[in-house]
Design a protein around this motif. Structure first.
Motif, short mmCIF file in Angstrom:
data_model
loop_
_atom_site.label_atom_id
_atom_site.label_comp_id
_atom_site.label_asym_id
_atom_site.label_seq_id
_atom_site.Cartn_x
_atom_site.Cartn_y
_atom_site.Cartn_z
N PRO A 1 0.80 -1.24 0.00
CA PRO A 1 0.00 0.00 0.00
C PRO A 1 0.83 1.28 0.00
N PHE A 2 1.83 1.33 -0.86
CA PHE A 2 2.66 2.53 -0.96
C PHE A 2 3.22 2.61 -2.37
N ASP A 3 3.63 3.81 -2.77
CA ASP A 3 4.14 4.02 -4.13
C ASP A 3 5.49 3.33 -4.32
N PRO A 4 5.74 2.82 -5.55
CA PRO A 4 7.05 2.23 -5.83
C PRO A 4 8.14 3.29 -5.82
N VAL A 5 9.35 2.86 -5.49
CA VAL A 5 10.52 3.75 -5.45
C VAL A 5 11.55 3.20 -6.43
N ALA A 6 12.12 4.07 -7.23
CA ALA A 6 13.12 3.66 -8.22
C ALA A 6 14.34 3.08 -7.52
N GLN A 7 14.85 1.98 -8.06
CA GLN A 7 16.06 1.37 -7.52
C GLN A 7 17.25 2.16 -8.03
N VAL A 8 17.96 2.81 -7.12
CA VAL A 8 19.15 3.57 -7.52
C VAL A 8 20.39 2.72 -7.31
N ARG A 9 21.47 3.16 -7.90
CA ARG A 9 22.71 2.40 -7.82
C ARG A 9 23.23 2.31 -6.39
N THR A 10 23.74 1.14 -6.04
CA THR A 10 24.35 0.93 -4.73
C THR A 10 25.57 1.82 -4.61
N ARG A 11 25.79 2.34 -3.41
CA ARG A 11 26.92 3.24 -3.15
C ARG A 11 28.05 2.45 -2.46
N ALA A 12 29.25 2.96 -2.58
CA ALA A 12 30.41 2.36 -1.92
C ALA A 12 31.24 3.47 -1.31
N THR A 13 31.81 3.19 -0.14
CA THR A 13 32.67 4.16 0.52
C THR A 13 33.81 3.43 1.21
N ASN A 14 34.83 4.18 1.59
CA ASN A 14 35.98 3.61 2.27
C ASN A 14 35.91 4.02 3.74
N ARG A 15 35.73 3.04 4.62
CA ARG A 15 35.66 3.32 6.06
C ARG A 15 36.75 2.53 6.78
N LYS A 16 37.66 3.26 7.38
CA LYS A 16 38.77 2.65 8.12
C LYS A 16 39.53 1.65 7.27
N GLY A 17 39.75 2.00 6.00
CA GLY A 17 40.54 1.16 5.11
C GLY A 17 39.78 0.01 4.48
N LYS A 18 38.48 -0.09 4.73
CA LYS A 18 37.68 -1.17 4.15
C LYS A 18 36.59 -0.57 3.28
N ILE A 19 36.31 -1.24 2.17
CA ILE A 19 35.25 -0.79 1.28
C ILE A 19 33.91 -1.29 1.82
N VAL A 20 32.97 -0.37 1.99
CA VAL A 20 31.64 -0.70 2.49
C VAL A 20 30.63 -0.34 1.40
N VAL A 21 29.76 -1.29 1.07
CA VAL A 21 28.74 -1.07 0.04
C VAL A 21 27.39 -0.95 0.74
N TYR A 22 26.58 0.04 0.31
CA TYR A 22 25.28 0.26 0.96
C TYR A 22 24.28 0.86 -0.02
N ASP A 23 23.00 0.72 0.32
CA ASP A 23 21.93 1.34 -0.46
C ASP A 23 21.68 2.74 0.08
N PRO A 24 21.36 3.70 -0.79
CA PRO A 24 20.96 5.02 -0.31
C PRO A 24 19.73 4.88 0.61
N GLU A 25 19.55 5.82 1.51
CA GLU A 25 18.54 5.71 2.56
C GLU A 25 17.13 5.44 2.04
#
Length: 73
Positions: A7-31
């Motif tokens: 019961p809610f509107d669809p949301v477009a799937q955006v590209r997964t993001r990646a960042t470098n945290r404490k020397g490790k690559i972390v992959v995450y979805d935008p909020e």
């Protein structure tokens, strides 16, 4: 046949993001994408509560019903 209604509107799937945290690559979805995925998961889990997981080949039919968008120009 299983029928799920979200019961809610669809949301477009955006590209997964990646960042470098404490020397490790972390992959995450935008909020907003992560929230949408959690909402979809909650509705599906609630519907399937106490039922056996599906097995074998599946056929899926998806329909989206949305109001007509207003002109943006």
């Amino acid at each position: 046949m299983i029928k799920l209604v979200f019961p809610f509107d669809p949301v477009a799937q955006v590209r997964t993001r990646a960042t470098n945290r404490k020397g490790k690559i972390v992959v995450y979805d935008p909020e907003n994408t992560a929230i949408y995925k959690r909402r979809i998961n909650m509705v599906a889990m609630k519907h399937m509560l106490g039922k056996k997981p599906l097995e074998g080949p599946l056929s899926v039919k998806i329909r989206f019903y949305r109001p007509i968008q207003k002109k943006s120009y």
